[in-house]
Scaffold this active site. Structure first.
Site, PDB file in Angstrom:
ATOM      1  N   TYR A 169       0.451  -0.139   6.912  1.00 11.72           N
ATOM      2  CA  TYR A 169       1.812   0.403   6.404  1.00 11.72           C
ATOM      3  C   TYR A 169       2.073   1.881   6.490  1.00 11.72           C
ATOM      4  O   TYR A 169       2.962   2.117   7.016  1.00 11.72           O
ATOM      5  CB  TYR A 169       1.978  -0.125   4.966  1.00 11.72           C
ATOM      6  N   LYS A 173       4.991   3.978   8.311  1.00 18.52           N
ATOM      7  CA  LYS A 173       5.896   5.070   7.629  1.00 18.52           C
ATOM      8  C   LYS A 173       5.708   6.357   8.132  1.00 18.52           C
ATOM      9  O   LYS A 173       6.604   7.185   7.999  1.00 18.52           O
ATOM     10  CB  LYS A 173       5.824   4.991   6.016  1.00 18.52           C
TER      11      LYS A 173
END
Length: 275
Positions: A169, A173
């Site tokens: 994740y 990002k």
């Protein structure tokens, strides 16, 4: 006189991905109150219809006389063919998009490197990175042709500061941040604006997805402190979009007051019950 002036958003057309709930839904409702037109994208068609109705109701209650057009499109941003065919599903009078809000994204699991499934890696990158890039590539051509437009990406503290158990994740990002930062530099000679909103702890369905439907585990993430809610981030998105044309909010990192980094926060001690 309202300090938060949204008159510049009247009759603007806003396209929001991941609009079926959470931050996407809250953002759509707030843009509707500001008098904007909306194109709402998400995979869940039934939920999109509910959001569209909430937007129509919010606009009526606000008394604003502009905007009011709402189109919903069932679309998975990770499917490039669906993205390429988007305009076939959008009414002609809404195709001149002014603002793109790349909100679609999610996280799965807390597994450490070496134990992460390939399916989870593919799923997060396909939506969080490839989907965002596909949507931006589609819209930036229109923005350049019209010499106007605003790309607003939903980043995260995870794109600023990585943390253990969030390697994939965080990687997605960080990619969003790098992509948006490069785009900002590419369009510096145009009126096009590029913004990244980077939330900290926000209580939506986000953590429930991370814990694969285990709501009790998700709730523990926010125990002992008051997290942000979807409406808090929606206000920052709409505020950034409503700035004068010569003002660009390039990045905005937003924490609840008891959070200071990805892993540093303060929680009220849980009082033990007296026997």
């Amino acid at each position: 006189m309202s300090i938060f002036n949204v008159s510049r958003l009247q009759n603007k057309t806003v396209l929001i991905t991941g609009a079926s709930g959470g931050i996407g839904e809250a953002t759509a409702i707030l843009f509707a109150k500001a008098g904007s037109n909306l194109i709402l994208l998400a995979r869940r068609a039934d939920a999109l219809q509910n959001v569209a109705k909430a937007c129509e109701d919010a606009r009526k209650q606000s008394g604003v006389q502009t905007g009011g057009k709402v189109a919903t499109v069932q679309l998975d941003v990770s499917d490039r063919a669906q993205v390429a065919a988007l305009w076939d599903k959008v009414p002609q009078d809404l195709r001149n998009v002014d603002i793109l809000v790349n909100n679609a994204g999610f996280v799965l699991g807390l597994e450490r490197v070496g134990d992460i499934s390939d399916d989870d890696i593919d799923a997060m990158f396909s939506t969080n990175v490839y989907g965002l890039i596909s949507m931006t590539q589609l819209l930036i051509k229109h923005f350049k042709a019209r010499q106007a437009g605003h790309v607003i990406n939903l980043g995260s503290i995870a794109g600023v500061e990585p943390y253990a158990g969030g390697s994939i994740y965080c990687a997605t990002k960080h990619a969003v941040r790098a992509f948006g930062s490069a785009l900002l530099r590419e369009v510096v000679n145009t009126p096009i604006r590029v913004t990244e909103i980077q939330p900290g702890m926000v209580e939506t369905g986000f953590s429930v997805v991370r814990f694969r439907g285990d709501k009790s585990a998700a709730d523990k993430v926010y125990e002992g402190l008051q997290p942000l809610v979807a409406e808090d981030i929606a206000e920052e998105i709409v505020w950034a979009a409503s700035r004068p044309p010569h003002v660009n909010i390039a990045e905005m990192l937003v924490f609840p007051v008891n959070q200071a980094s990805a892993t540093l926060n303060y929680r009220e001690p849980i009082q033990s019950k007296k026997q």
